[in-house]
Each structure stands twice: as structure tokens, then as C-alpha cells.
Design a protein around this motif. Structure first.
Motif, PDB file in Angstrom:
ATOM      1  N   VAL A   1      65.795  75.191  55.859  1.00 26.43           N
ATOM      2  CA  VAL A   1      64.408  75.366  56.269  1.00 26.43           C
ATOM      3  C   VAL A   1      63.819  74.043  56.744  1.00 26.43           C
ATOM      4  N   SER A   2      64.231  72.945  56.135  1.00 29.07           N
ATOM      5  CA  SER A   2      63.768  71.634  56.596  1.00 29.07           C
ATOM      6  C   SER A   2      64.252  71.350  58.016  1.00 29.07           C
ATOM      7  N   THR A   3      65.488  71.766  58.323  1.00 32.95           N
ATOM      8  CA  THR A   3      66.004  71.620  59.685  1.00 32.95           C
ATOM      9  C   THR A   3      65.157  72.405  60.672  1.00 32.95           C
ATOM     10  N   LEU A   4      64.790  73.622  60.282  1.00 33.34           N
ATOM     11  CA  LEU A   4      63.977  74.458  61.157  1.00 33.34           C
ATOM     12  C   LEU A   4      62.573  73.885  61.335  1.00 33.34           C
ATOM     13  N   LYS A   5      62.057  73.262  60.303  1.00 34.33           N
ATOM     14  CA  LYS A   5      60.750  72.613  60.431  1.00 34.33           C
ATOM     15  C   LYS A   5      60.797  71.515  61.486  1.00 34.33           C
ATOM     16  N   GLN A   6      61.849  70.710  61.465  1.00 33.74           N
ATOM     17  CA  GLN A   6      62.000  69.655  62.456  1.00 33.74           C
ATOM     18  C   GLN A   6      62.129  70.252  63.855  1.00 33.74           C
ATOM     19  N   PHE A   7      62.886  71.334  63.974  1.00 36.52           N
ATOM     20  CA  PHE A   7      63.052  72.018  65.254  1.00 36.52           C
ATOM     21  C   PHE A   7      61.701  72.488  65.790  1.00 36.52           C
ATOM     22  N   CYS A   8      60.874  73.070  64.913  1.00 39.31           N
ATOM     23  CA  CYS A   8      59.550  73.554  65.324  1.00 39.31           C
ATOM     24  C   CYS A   8      58.642  72.408  65.755  1.00 39.31           C
ATOM     25  N   LEU A   9      58.597  71.339  64.963  1.00 39.37           N
ATOM     26  CA  LEU A   9      57.704  70.231  65.269  1.00 39.37           C
ATOM     27  C   LEU A   9      58.142  69.479  66.514  1.00 39.37           C
TER      28      LEU A   9
ATOM     29  N   ASP B   1      55.442  77.737  68.937  1.00 41.65           N
ATOM     30  CA  ASP B   1      54.414  78.662  68.489  1.00 41.65           C
ATOM     31  C   ASP B   1      55.022  79.869  67.774  1.00 41.65           C
ATOM     32  N   VAL B   2      56.308  80.124  68.013  1.00 43.63           N
ATOM     33  CA  VAL B   2      57.022  81.239  67.396  1.00 43.63           C
ATOM     34  C   VAL B   2      58.437  80.771  67.096  1.00 43.63           C
ATOM     35  N   LEU B   3      58.905  81.051  65.884  1.00 45.82           N
ATOM     36  CA  LEU B   3      60.292  80.753  65.495  1.00 45.82           C
ATOM     37  C   LEU B   3      60.981  82.059  65.137  1.00 45.82           C
ATOM     38  N   ALA B   4      62.209  82.238  65.608  1.00 52.04           N
ATOM     39  CA  ALA B   4      62.992  83.430  65.291  1.00 52.04           C
ATOM     40  C   ALA B   4      64.359  83.010  64.767  1.00 52.04           C
ATOM     41  N   ILE B   5      64.862  83.773  63.802  1.00 56.18           N
ATOM     42  CA  ILE B   5      66.151  83.488  63.171  1.00 56.18           C
ATOM     43  C   ILE B   5      66.981  84.768  63.214  1.00 56.18           C
TER      44      ILE B   5
ATOM     45  N   LEU C   1      60.731  79.920  53.810  1.00 60.92           N
ATOM     46  CA  LEU C   1      60.329  80.287  55.166  1.00 60.92           C
ATOM     47  C   LEU C   1      58.869  80.723  55.207  1.00 60.92           C
ATOM     48  N   MET C   2      58.420  81.450  54.188  1.00 58.41           N
ATOM     49  CA  MET C   2      57.004  81.810  54.132  1.00 58.41           C
ATOM     50  C   MET C   2      56.134  80.557  54.027  1.00 58.41           C
ATOM     51  N   SER C   3      56.552  79.612  53.197  1.00 56.69           N
ATOM     52  CA  SER C   3      55.795  78.368  53.063  1.00 56.69           C
ATOM     53  C   SER C   3      55.757  77.608  54.389  1.00 56.69           C
ATOM     54  N   LEU C   4      56.876  77.621  55.121  1.00 55.81           N
ATOM     55  CA  LEU C   4      56.919  76.953  56.419  1.00 55.81           C
ATOM     56  C   LEU C   4      55.977  77.629  57.403  1.00 55.81           C
ATOM     57  N   SER C   5      55.945  78.967  57.395  1.00 52.35           N
ATOM     58  CA  SER C   5      55.049  79.699  58.274  1.00 52.35           C
ATOM     59  C   SER C   5      53.592  79.331  58.007  1.00 52.35           C
TER      60      SER C   5
END
Length: 298
Positions: A107-115, A120-124, A152-156
Motif C-alpha cells: 500500500v505504501s508503494t501505491l501511495k507513492q504511485f498516486c502522489l 485522481d483514481v487508483l485501480a488494482i 487501502l481504505m486508509s489510503l483512500s
């Protein structure tokens, strides 16, 4: 069945089209001026790109995939690609495989990807491909998915963006109920259902393979249980709304909407055309823009 990028299971498998539906949702978000990012562990970025091209231009996906465009259609596709590269939509449609993000995706990797990409939208496309960064080796699969779902909910909430997660149904899904699904059919862990704000179930009725049924199985922000039926021309990426309910009678024939497709000719054989939808990149961190939050699972 020996393609180097495919894995084949030839017994007791469940046929679904989750990635097609996910790509449709992301394409709609992209056209609505959103930066979208997809973590795609099961398919190549080029394969997703060809589906994007089908939704975006109505080129026959089978013709693109198997190189069945004739000379005129190839010229039209080249013109489309040139237009896509200079189109007025400045928003991103990014496809990243796990290897693009360093292998073991958390999830930390995905956070970096988003930032990094101001998503505006992330899909897995499959929660089972994520690693639980706070788990122990002795944890059960249920505990692992519980941790990942909660993170993932916390990241959202933290980023203020929706997160779409594809989850297959278990083998009991639809058995004895005409293909219909329920929350109990979400595979692997009840924690996934618990964390999600909205759960959409999709299935194709055995007696009408040109139809796609969708039911809202869970909705924290509105009514649930509503079922909708669509006619779906998968090769041309066309969805035509039929009506509410999963047993709608007297449905129109496929193609009542604007289903004019390109590239159905079988005259000539060509090599598959690569799509040029951009893959992941990593510019400097910047705050992401915010749209309504919540994780969606289907």
C-alpha cells in the motif's frame, strides 16, 4: 496455448471479464478529466492499451489484437494514434505492472504511485497480488487481506481518491441462483467486503451471453440491491443499457446504440498493433487533487 505472457488453467475455471469492465470504468473516468492509474498484475500494459483503444475509438479489439486490419483500417488507426498523442485531454491513463513498481507492491508503494502521478483514481486488478507490509509470516490469508483492505481504505481517505479493487467470486458464486452473486461470494476474506464502501457484482446469465448484469451488493451512501442489465458487445467495447432488473424482457438487439466499429475486416493479416497509452512515470511528488473518497470492490 503457449503464449509466454499468459497462464492457462484448463479445468474448473471461472470465466469472467472483470478487467474489461475495470478498463471501461477507468476510461470513463479519464474522459471525465481524471488522472487514472491501474496496477495490472495479470496482463501486459499493451493488452490494456488495446482495450483502451477499443473503448476510445470503436476499433474491433480482436482485429487489433490479431492484426486483422486492412490497409485502410491501418491508416485510420495510425491517424487515431496521432490524434491521441496530440489530443486536448491532458489527463493521464497510466498502466503499471508490479515490476514497474519494484516487484513486491505494498500500500505504501501505491501511495507513492498516486502522489508521483497526481492520480485522481487508483485501480488494482487483484488484491491477492499485494504484499501486507505489517503482516507476520504466521498470519492467515484472512488476516493478510484484512490488513491490506484496511490500509487501502486508509489510503483512500488520506488522499481523497476512490480506489477500485477487482476481486473474483468464490466457486459458490452464482451456483443455483442463475449466476447471481451476494456478499458471501466475495473470495478469500469477509474483511474485503467489510472495508469496501461500495460492492458491485457482475455476471453474465448463461442463457444470454450478450448481456451483462450488475447488482449493487453494498452501498454505504445509498440504496443497495438494485440490479441493472446491459447489452455488451465485448469486441467493440459497447455497453447499451437495457433496464433495471436482471430479468428484463424484450431487450433491444445488440447495436441499438452507436456501435459502429472499425477493423472487422479479415482481408489481410498483420502483426498486432501496439497501443501507445502511457505507462507509469514518476515525476516529483505533488499533492493529488481530491474527489469523493471510498474504496470500491467488484
Amino acid at each position: 496455448v503457449d503464449h509466454p505472457t499468459h497462464t492457462y488453467i484448463t479445468d474448473s475455471f471461472i470465466v469472467t471479464h472483470n478487467t474489461w469492465i475495470l478498463t471501461k470504468m477507468l476510461h470513463t473516468a479519464w474522459k471525465g478529466n481524471r488522472n487514472v492509474g491501474l496496477l495490472e498484475p495479470e496482463m501486459t500494459a499493451n493488452k490494456i492499451g488495446l482495450r483502451f483503444d477499443t473503448f476510445n475509438s470503436k476499433f474491433s479489439n480482436s482485429s487489433l489484437t490479431y492484426g486483422k486490419l486492412d490497409d485502410a483500417q491501418n491508416a485510420e488507426y495510425d491517424k487515431y494514434i496521432e490524434g491521441l498523442e496530440t489530443c486536448q485531454n491532458p489527463f493521464k491513463f497510466l498502466v503499471a505492472t508490479p515490476s514497474d513498481l519494484g516487484g513486491n507492491v505494498t500500500v505504501s508503494t501505491l501511495k507513492q504511485f498516486c502522489l508521483s502521478n497526481q492520480l485522481d483514481v487508483l485501480a488494482i486488478d487483484g488484491i491477492s497480488y499485494l504484499r501486507d507490509e505489517r503482516g507476520k509470516s504466521s498470519d492467515s490469508l484472512s488476516t493478510t487481506y484484512s490488513n491490506i483492505s484496511a490500509d487501502l481504505m486508509s489510503l483512500s481517505v488520506e488522499l481523497g481518491i476512490p480506489i477500485y479493487i477487482v476481486v473474483q467470486s468464490n466457486r459458490e458464486g452464482g451456483v443455483g441462483s442463475g449466476g447471481r452473486l451476494s456478499l458471501e461470494n466475495v473470495r478469500d476474506s469477509d474483511a474485503i467486503s467489510y472495508a469496501a464502501s461500495t460492492i458491485l457484482g457482475f455476471w453474465k446469465p448463461p442463457e444470454a451471453q450478450d448481456r451483462l448484469n450488475m447488482q449493487i451488493l453494498k452501498n454505504r451512501f445509498g440504496p443497495s440491491g438494485i440490479a441493472l442489465t446491459y447489452l455488451w458487445d465485448i469486441d467493440n467495447g459497447e455497453f447499451s443499457f437495457v433496464g433495471e432488473g436482471d430479468d428484463v424482457e424484450d431487450a433491444p438487439q445488440s447495436g441499438t446504440a452507436d456501435t459502429t466499429s472499425r477493423g472487422n475486416s479479415n482481408t489481410n493479416q498483420y502483426e498486432p498493433r501496439p497501443s501507445r497509452v502511457p505507462q507509469s512515470s514518476a515525476p516529483p511528488f505533488e499533492p493529488t487533487r481530491s474527489i469523493p473518497q471510498g474504496t470500491d470492490c467488484f
